[in-house]
Design a protein around this motif. Structure first.
Motif, PDB file in Angstrom:
ATOM      1  N   THR A 107    -108.379  -0.758  10.872  1.00  8.47           N
ATOM      2  CA  THR A 107    -108.436  -0.228  12.083  1.00  8.47           C
ATOM      3  C   THR A 107    -109.576  -1.258  12.547  1.00  8.47           C
ATOM      4  OG1 THR A 107    -107.454   1.486  11.439  1.00  8.47           O
ATOM      5  CG2 THR A 107    -108.710   1.749  13.608  1.00  8.47           C
ATOM      6  N   ASP A 126    -112.749   1.347  14.759  1.00  8.54           N
ATOM      7  CA  ASP A 126    -113.563   2.229  13.651  1.00  8.54           C
ATOM      8  C   ASP A 126    -114.615   3.087  13.640  1.00  8.54           C
ATOM      9  OD1 ASP A 126    -114.600   0.422  12.073  1.00  8.54           O
ATOM     10  OD2 ASP A 126    -113.115   0.940  10.009  1.00  8.54           O
ATOM     11  N   THR A 142    -105.144  -0.505  15.008  1.00  7.82           N
ATOM     12  CA  THR A 142    -104.348  -0.680  13.133  1.00  7.82           C
ATOM     13  C   THR A 142    -104.038  -2.198  12.845  1.00  7.82           C
ATOM     14  OG1 THR A 142    -105.090   1.513  12.818  1.00  7.82           O
ATOM     15  CG2 THR A 142    -104.470   0.229  10.723  1.00  7.82           C
TER      16      THR A 142
END
Length: 213
Positions: free
Chosen positions: A172, A175, A88
């Motif tokens: 992020t 993801d 992230t």
């Protein structure tokens, strides 16, 4: 030679602008304009003068190229968090400087799009950082699958609209979601990754890409 700005893609520039005039000697065959604004159309007129007065005026319009978007990254933030398959990071919006109108704040025009770019490296994962001032960009829009087929070292893991990034926002990488057709593939814990964030602009067929590091 007279010239005046008549249109601009940057709302911070007042148009029409003041009309300016330059005189050239009869043996001077060119003139270099300076101090022009990016992404701006100018009306240019040329006429000759003799002892009997001025002749017919020739008119043309010329549009300057847009400038690369600017990132305000005085310091590069470290990743906010990491897992085996994700990292992230904090994404900050860029300033357009004459880029196309896609999303406008009070002073600047936003770029056309943002891309989050992942560069894969072999070996165990570790965080690497580059010095400020390094100018790199990735104009080839490889998706994750295209990069695998081509053997390319980088791929776009996400493309974001300027409206989705009005301020600094966590993102992020890995993801497993899709962003504007680009699959944000989970990361491989056995590889190193360099993560780039770039802004691209396109105006009247002129494209330009920039990134902070």
């Amino acid at each position: 030679i007279s010239y005046q700005s008549t249109e601009s893609s940057d709302p911070g520039i007042n148009v029409p602008g003041p009309r300016r005039t330059v005189s050239k000697l009869r043996n001077e065959t060119y003139h270099m304009f300076s101090g022009l604004h990016p992404g701006t159309t100018y009306l240019v007129s040329v006429r000759a003068r003799t002892a009997k007065g001025f002749g017919q005026t020739a008119l043309t319009e010329i549009t300057t190229n847009i400038s690369a978007p600017v990132f305000d990254y005085e310091d590069i933030p470290s990743p906010l968090s990491e897992s085996e398959s994700t990292i992230t990071v904090l994404l900050r919006p860029a300033l357009g400087r004459g880029a196309p109108v896609r999303g406008i704040d009070l002073l600047f025009i936003s770029p056309s799009a943002y891309q989050v770019v992942v560069v894969e490296e072999d070996g165990s994962r570790r965080v690497r950082r580059r010095e400020l001032g390094t100018v790199d960009c990735f104009p080839t829009a490889n998706s994750h699958s295209e990069a695998q087929v081509k053997g390319a070292p980088h791929y776009y893991t996400a493309e974001l609209a300027p409206s989705s990034l009005p301020e600094a926002t966590p993102f992020t990488v890995g993801d497993n979601h899709t962003y504007n057709g680009y699959w944000n593939s989970p990361l491989d814990p056995t590889k190193n990754y360099l993560i780039y964030f770039q802004a691209s602009s396109n105006f009247k067929g002129v494209g330009i890409v920039t990134m902070p590091v």
